[in-house]
Design a protein around this motif. Structure first.
Motif, mmCIF file in Angstrom:
data_model
loop_
_atom_site.group_PDB
_atom_site.id
_atom_site.type_symbol
_atom_site.label_atom_id
_atom_site.label_comp_id
_atom_site.label_asym_id
_atom_site.label_seq_id
_atom_site.Cartn_x
_atom_site.Cartn_y
_atom_site.Cartn_z
ATOM 1 N N GLN A 36 -43.797 -22.053 4.620
ATOM 2 C CA GLN A 36 -42.419 -22.264 4.179
ATOM 3 C C GLN A 36 -41.726 -20.917 4.039
ATOM 4 O OE1 GLN A 36 -42.161 -24.424 0.478
ATOM 5 N NE2 GLN A 36 -43.404 -26.121 1.213
ATOM 6 N N ARG A 37 -40.427 -20.912 4.309
ATOM 7 C CA ARG A 37 -39.631 -19.725 4.004
ATOM 8 C C ARG A 37 -39.639 -19.535 2.491
ATOM 9 N NH1 ARG A 37 -34.683 -20.972 4.499
ATOM 10 N NH2 ARG A 37 -35.082 -23.137 4.992
ATOM 11 N N GLN A 38 -39.533 -18.302 2.039
ATOM 12 C CA GLN A 38 -39.531 -18.058 0.599
ATOM 13 C C GLN A 38 -38.405 -18.838 -0.089
ATOM 14 O OE1 GLN A 38 -40.274 -14.480 -2.264
ATOM 15 N NE2 GLN A 38 -38.324 -14.113 -1.257
ATOM 16 N N ALA A 39 -37.214 -18.868 0.512
ATOM 17 C CA ALA A 39 -36.087 -19.592 -0.085
ATOM 18 C C ALA A 39 -36.407 -21.077 -0.235
ATOM 19 C CB ALA A 39 -34.826 -19.397 0.755
ATOM 20 N N GLU A 40 -37.107 -21.647 0.747
ATOM 21 C CA GLU A 40 -37.493 -23.061 0.691
ATOM 22 C C GLU A 40 -38.524 -23.281 -0.413
ATOM 23 O OE1 GLU A 40 -39.388 -26.438 3.693
ATOM 24 O OE2 GLU A 40 -39.234 -24.367 4.369
ATOM 25 N N ALA A 41 -39.494 -22.371 -0.538
ATOM 26 C CA ALA A 41 -40.506 -22.482 -1.587
ATOM 27 C C ALA A 41 -39.862 -22.381 -2.967
ATOM 28 C CB ALA A 41 -41.579 -21.417 -1.404
ATOM 29 N N ILE A 42 -38.893 -21.482 -3.120
ATOM 30 C CA ILE A 42 -38.179 -21.348 -4.389
ATOM 31 C C ILE A 42 -37.467 -22.653 -4.732
ATOM 32 C CG2 ILE A 42 -36.172 -20.231 -5.475
ATOM 33 C CD1 ILE A 42 -37.123 -17.619 -4.044
ATOM 34 N N LYS A 43 -36.763 -23.227 -3.761
ATOM 35 C CA LYS A 43 -36.063 -24.501 -3.997
ATOM 36 C C LYS A 43 -37.052 -25.607 -4.349
ATOM 37 C CE LYS A 43 -32.712 -27.711 -1.970
ATOM 38 N NZ LYS A 43 -32.661 -28.435 -3.191
ATOM 39 N N ASN A 44 -38.180 -25.653 -3.648
ATOM 40 C CA ASN A 44 -39.183 -26.691 -3.927
ATOM 41 C C ASN A 44 -39.779 -26.565 -5.324
ATOM 42 O OD1 ASN A 44 -38.990 -28.137 -1.525
ATOM 43 N ND2 ASN A 44 -40.396 -26.768 -0.459
ATOM 44 N N ILE A 45 -39.950 -25.336 -5.804
ATOM 45 C CA ILE A 45 -40.426 -25.141 -7.185
ATOM 46 C C ILE A 45 -39.347 -25.595 -8.157
ATOM 47 C CG2 ILE A 45 -41.001 -23.411 -8.936
ATOM 48 C CD1 ILE A 45 -42.382 -21.810 -6.657
ATOM 49 N N GLU A 46 -38.117 -25.163 -7.934
ATOM 50 C CA GLU A 46 -37.021 -25.521 -8.840
ATOM 51 C C GLU A 46 -36.769 -27.023 -8.861
ATOM 52 O OE1 GLU A 46 -34.473 -21.374 -8.794
ATOM 53 O OE2 GLU A 46 -33.923 -22.921 -7.340
ATOM 54 N N ASP A 47 -36.949 -27.689 -7.725
ATOM 55 C CA ASP A 47 -36.767 -29.143 -7.644
ATOM 56 C C ASP A 47 -38.012 -29.910 -8.081
ATOM 57 O OD1 ASP A 47 -34.230 -28.669 -6.653
ATOM 58 O OD2 ASP A 47 -34.751 -29.134 -4.567
ATOM 59 N N LYS A 48 -39.080 -29.163 -8.442
ATOM 60 C CA LYS A 48 -40.355 -29.750 -8.869
ATOM 61 C C LYS A 48 -41.007 -30.614 -7.791
ATOM 62 C CE LYS A 48 -39.215 -29.625 -13.807
ATOM 63 N NZ LYS A 48 -38.883 -28.285 -13.781
ATOM 64 N N LYS A 49 -40.714 -30.298 -6.531
ATOM 65 C CA LYS A 49 -41.333 -30.995 -5.405
ATOM 66 C C LYS A 49 -42.735 -30.443 -5.158
ATOM 67 C CE LYS A 49 -40.576 -32.222 -0.570
ATOM 68 N NZ LYS A 49 -39.697 -32.092 0.600
ATOM 69 N N TYR A 50 -42.875 -29.106 -5.244
ATOM 70 C CA TYR A 50 -44.163 -28.442 -5.063
ATOM 71 C C TYR A 50 -44.389 -27.462 -6.204
ATOM 72 C CZ TYR A 50 -44.277 -30.021 -0.190
ATOM 73 O OH TYR A 50 -44.301 -30.781 0.949
ATOM 74 N N SER A 51 -45.652 -27.220 -6.511
ATOM 75 C CA SER A 51 -46.037 -26.084 -7.338
ATOM 76 C C SER A 51 -47.042 -25.288 -6.513
ATOM 77 C CB SER A 51 -46.642 -26.536 -8.666
ATOM 78 O OG SER A 51 -47.847 -27.249 -8.466
ATOM 79 N N PHE A 52 -47.037 -23.992 -6.691
ATOM 80 C CA PHE A 52 -47.880 -23.120 -5.889
ATOM 81 C C PHE A 52 -48.763 -22.275 -6.788
ATOM 82 C CE2 PHE A 52 -43.945 -23.836 -3.521
ATOM 83 C CZ PHE A 52 -44.430 -24.252 -2.291
#
Length: 93
Positions: A36-52
């Motif tokens: 994932q692009r970093q921006a996409e990973a950031i959005k996914n964390i903020e949206d609680k879709k993914y945790s890393f």
């Protein structure tokens, strides 16, 4: 509930600023590579879709979103203010 993924590789730009250097994060989940692009990973964390998280030398650390000078970036909780744990990971294919 967020899907948990281990970050085991990154891609970096030529930038010298550690907070803007990571462009992509990636790993392997169920035998398949993901990236994932970093921006996409950031959005996914903020949206609680993914945790890393990372696992380096037997130390598991959660990856969180941080901000410095208005720029959001990823870092591990153990890093305090520097994204060195992520920057030390190998390059993603």
């Amino acid at each position: 509930m967020a899907i948990e993924l281990q970050i085991s590789c990154i891609n970096k730009s030529d930038r010298t600023n550690a907070y803007e250097r990571i462009t992509h994060v990636g790993g392997v989940q169920n035998g398949s590579r993901w990236k994932q692009r970093q921006a996409e990973a950031i959005k996914n964390i903020e949206d609680k879709k993914y945790s890393f998280y990372t696992s380096v030398g037997g130390h598991v650390r959660n990856v969180v979103v941080a901000s410095r000078n208005g720029v959001k970036y990823l870092k591990t909780e153990a890093d305090r203010d520097t994204p060195d744990n992520l920057l030390s990971l190998p390059e993603c294919p």
